[in-house]
Each structure stands twice: as C-alpha cells, then as structure tokens.
Write a protein that holds these residues in place. Structure first.
Motif, mmCIF file in Angstrom:
data_model
loop_
_atom_site.group_PDB
_atom_site.id
_atom_site.type_symbol
_atom_site.label_atom_id
_atom_site.label_comp_id
_atom_site.label_asym_id
_atom_site.label_seq_id
_atom_site.Cartn_x
_atom_site.Cartn_y
_atom_site.Cartn_z
ATOM 1 N N GLU A 1 16.128 37.144 18.873
ATOM 2 C CA GLU A 1 14.995 37.188 19.477
ATOM 3 C C GLU A 1 13.859 36.376 18.646
ATOM 4 O O GLU A 1 13.034 35.549 19.427
ATOM 5 C CB GLU A 1 14.334 38.790 19.821
ATOM 6 N N LYS A 2 13.698 36.607 17.556
ATOM 7 C CA LYS A 2 12.927 35.872 16.665
ATOM 8 C C LYS A 2 12.847 34.370 16.729
ATOM 9 O O LYS A 2 12.113 33.375 16.746
ATOM 10 C CB LYS A 2 12.567 36.421 15.218
ATOM 11 N N ASP A 3 14.063 33.898 16.642
ATOM 12 C CA ASP A 3 14.349 32.433 16.546
ATOM 13 C C ASP A 3 15.562 32.387 17.499
ATOM 14 O O ASP A 3 16.691 32.151 17.137
ATOM 15 C CB ASP A 3 14.647 32.208 15.213
ATOM 16 N N PRO A 4 15.293 32.157 18.730
ATOM 17 C CA PRO A 4 16.573 31.643 19.720
ATOM 18 C C PRO A 4 17.164 30.450 19.618
ATOM 19 O O PRO A 4 18.410 30.289 20.054
ATOM 20 C CB PRO A 4 15.698 31.648 21.109
ATOM 21 N N SER A 5 16.835 29.535 18.575
ATOM 22 C CA SER A 5 17.275 28.099 18.162
ATOM 23 C C SER A 5 18.254 28.348 17.163
ATOM 24 O O SER A 5 18.980 27.527 16.589
ATOM 25 C CB SER A 5 16.421 27.267 17.958
ATOM 26 N N ASP A 6 18.221 29.523 16.442
ATOM 27 C CA ASP A 6 19.310 29.560 15.353
ATOM 28 C C ASP A 6 20.582 30.219 15.697
ATOM 29 O O ASP A 6 20.695 31.185 16.269
ATOM 30 C CB ASP A 6 18.544 30.604 14.396
ATOM 31 N N ASP B 1 7.782 43.020 12.536
ATOM 32 C CA ASP B 1 7.624 41.892 13.491
ATOM 33 C C ASP B 1 7.502 40.578 12.839
ATOM 34 O O ASP B 1 7.648 39.512 13.415
ATOM 35 C CB ASP B 1 6.593 42.252 14.405
ATOM 36 N N ALA B 2 6.722 40.584 11.763
ATOM 37 C CA ALA B 2 6.205 39.240 11.128
ATOM 38 C C ALA B 2 7.477 38.670 10.120
ATOM 39 O O ALA B 2 7.283 37.840 9.440
ATOM 40 C CB ALA B 2 5.065 39.460 10.146
ATOM 41 N N GLN C 1 23.898 45.344 13.665
ATOM 42 C CA GLN C 1 23.819 44.721 14.972
ATOM 43 C C GLN C 1 22.490 44.710 15.448
ATOM 44 O O GLN C 1 22.183 43.524 15.823
ATOM 45 C CB GLN C 1 24.639 45.625 16.126
ATOM 46 N N LYS C 2 21.330 45.612 15.330
ATOM 47 C CA LYS C 2 20.406 45.531 15.497
ATOM 48 C C LYS C 2 19.511 44.321 14.666
ATOM 49 O O LYS C 2 18.699 43.904 15.516
ATOM 50 C CB LYS C 2 19.465 46.881 15.231
#
Length: 309
Positions: A229-234, A197-198, A221-222
């Motif tokens: 999810e971690k960086d929606p702006s990327d 997660d980190a 794909q995962k």
C-alpha cells in the motif's frame, strides 16, 4: 620625497582595498542568505540565481559555493555540484558540515574512496556528529565491511537515537546477518519515532521477513500488505507474499503475488539493496527462480492429487 610619499600611501591603499573587499563580502553574504531562504522554500531556481549572483560579487564566499552546489545537485548536475562543494570545503577551512556533505556527494556518485577520505577528515574534528558517523557507516557499508558499518551506525544512534535513515540501514545489516530479534527491536524504535504510517515501505518488508522467519505468519502478512500500500511500485513485498503463500500451501494466492512481482519488476532489478550505489540485487533473480520452481512443484502436486481423485 616621492619615495616617502609612496611609502606613506601604501597603508591607505591597503585599507581602501580591505574596505572594498569587506563590502563585497557583505553583499555576497546577503545574497547567499537570501539564496538559502529560497532553497528552504523549495524555490530552487531562485536560489540558484541568488547563489550565482553572490559568486559574481565574491568568489571567496564559501556559503555561496555550498548553496550553489546544493542547487545544482537538486537538478542533477552532480559533477558541477561537487566542484562547488569542494570549493566550499576549501574556503571554509574544512568545516565538518561541508566535509560531511562532500563525502555524501562522493558516495552517491560512486566515488567511494574519496567518500571514505572525507568521512575520516570529518571524524577528526566532529566525532560528536551523528551525521558524520552515519556517513562513515555508509562508506563502510559500501566497502562491504558490515560489522564496522554496524558499529559506526550505533555510534550515530547513540548521539541521535531517532535517526530513521540510520535505523533502516542498521535493520538491513541485521537482516543480512539473520539477527531477527535485533531487527525487530530496531524497527520498533523507528516506528515509535515516526509513526507506523510514516515508516518507509522497506521497513515493513524487513519487519515482515523477520516475522515470517520467527513463525509469526499473520503479522508477516500484514507487514507485506502494508508495504504494498505504501509503495505500489515495489515488487519485493509481492515476492515475499508469494513465498508466504507457498509456505502455507496456498498455490493460487502465490501465483497472483508472483505474477504481480514479475509485472512490477520484469527486468529482475530490485530497487532495494544494501549498497545505495548498486542498481541490482544479485539475489533477486535467484529468489524469483526459486519461487517459480516451488510454484511449479506445488501445481504439479495439486494436479496429481486431482487425477488420483
């Protein structure tokens, strides 16, 4: 007699002056210590005031220059921060930690040659410092010397095996050289150290690319989904998902992913490059155009098949 009295008085004057300087130094150090406590508590405004007060008491306090440099850097006063860090290096007789930090500052503002020089100065006295080897690797990477940069990163990791920033840069180089097995091994160690997660979103993107290249499609794909999810702006993982969908012949899914990538990154400027000072990835434009061409060909093929039916 007057001459004799004057000569006898000189040592006393020097002693008084030394006592005064000592008191100033102690007072400045005390203020600097309070400044570092405030800095560690993220009270940057308070820290800056304390470091400034320390320098008002004694301009020779290297710790005050160092702390003020960090405070100024925090609020974007990069040139002034560098000036104070240069003073901290000079007053500390080139303490390796301060030299390394000055080199890092130079590198982050694009003064690559000066950063190179500082990395070599730091290495001359602190070859057992993982941070110094990391700086050396980053300088070599900025100069495009990937094999030498990789060797420097390995020296850093030999001294400090769990070093997320260095592990990620190492994975980037393995990506560039298409050494996907080593890339995955490096990221596995990173995930073991900080947890899945980190782990940075960029690590998930690199892992997904390696998985795709090795034919492990579901896992790829995962990885890309986790990165979104971690960086929606990327935009990068969306572009990779588009590539993955096209590889599988899923045109609709590819269209959605490509549209999202372009929405997030309309200027075709990728936020991720090997060189941290670069603002654009030269391959991003080509990759977008390539996937758009693939998508157009796939859609054309689907339309032809529908007409034949």
């Amino acid at each position: 007699m007057i001459l004799l009295i004057t000569v006898l008085a000189l040592p006393g004057c020097r002693s008084i002056r030394r006592i005064g300087e000592s008191r100033q130094s102690i007072a400045a150090r005390r203020l600097s210590g309070q400044g570092f406590k405030a800095m560690h508590n993220n009270q940057w405004d308070v820290a800056e005031t304390l470091f400034s007060d320390a320098l008002d008491v004694s301009r020779a306090d290297d710790r005050a220059h160092w702390g003020l440099a960090e405070s100024l850097w925090q609020r974007g006063e990069y040139d002034l921060a560098i000036e104070h860090m240069e003073q901290a290096v000079r007053l500390s007789a080139s303490d390796p930690k301060r030299v390394q930090r000055l080199g890092r500052m130079y590198l982050e503002v694009g003064r690559d040659q000066e950063a190179q020089e500082q990395s070599l100065v730091a290495l001359a006295t602190a070859r057992n410092s993982a941070d110094v080897w990391a700086l050396r690797g980053d300088c070599l990477l900025a100069a495009g010397q990937l094999p030498d940069a990789l060797a420097a990163y390995h020296r850093a990791l030999a001294l400090q095996p769990d070093f997320p920033e260095v592990q990620l840069q190492t994975a980037e180089i393995y990506h560039q050289s298409q050494r996907y097995g080593r890339l995955l091994a490096t990221l596995d160690r990173l995930q073991d150290g900080v947890g899945s997660d980190a782990t940075p979103a960029r690590a998930d993107v690199l892992q997904g690319i390696a998985m795709r290249r090795l034919g492990r499609i579901d896992e790829a794909q995962k990885c890309f989904a986790r990165a979104t999810e971690k960086d929606p702006s990327d935009a990068t993982p969306h572009l990779e998902l588009a590539t993955l969908s096209l590889d599988q012949g899923n045109v609709e899914s590819a269209k959605q992913s490509l549209a999202m990538a372009l929405k997030l990154n309309p200027n075709s400027l990728s936020p991720h490059t090997l060189n941290p000072n670069a603002s654009a990835d030269p391959h991003w434009d080509n990759e977008i155009k390539k996937q758009q061409a693939r998508l157009a060909n796939e859609e054309h093929g689907v339309n032809n098949s529908a007409r034949l039916r």
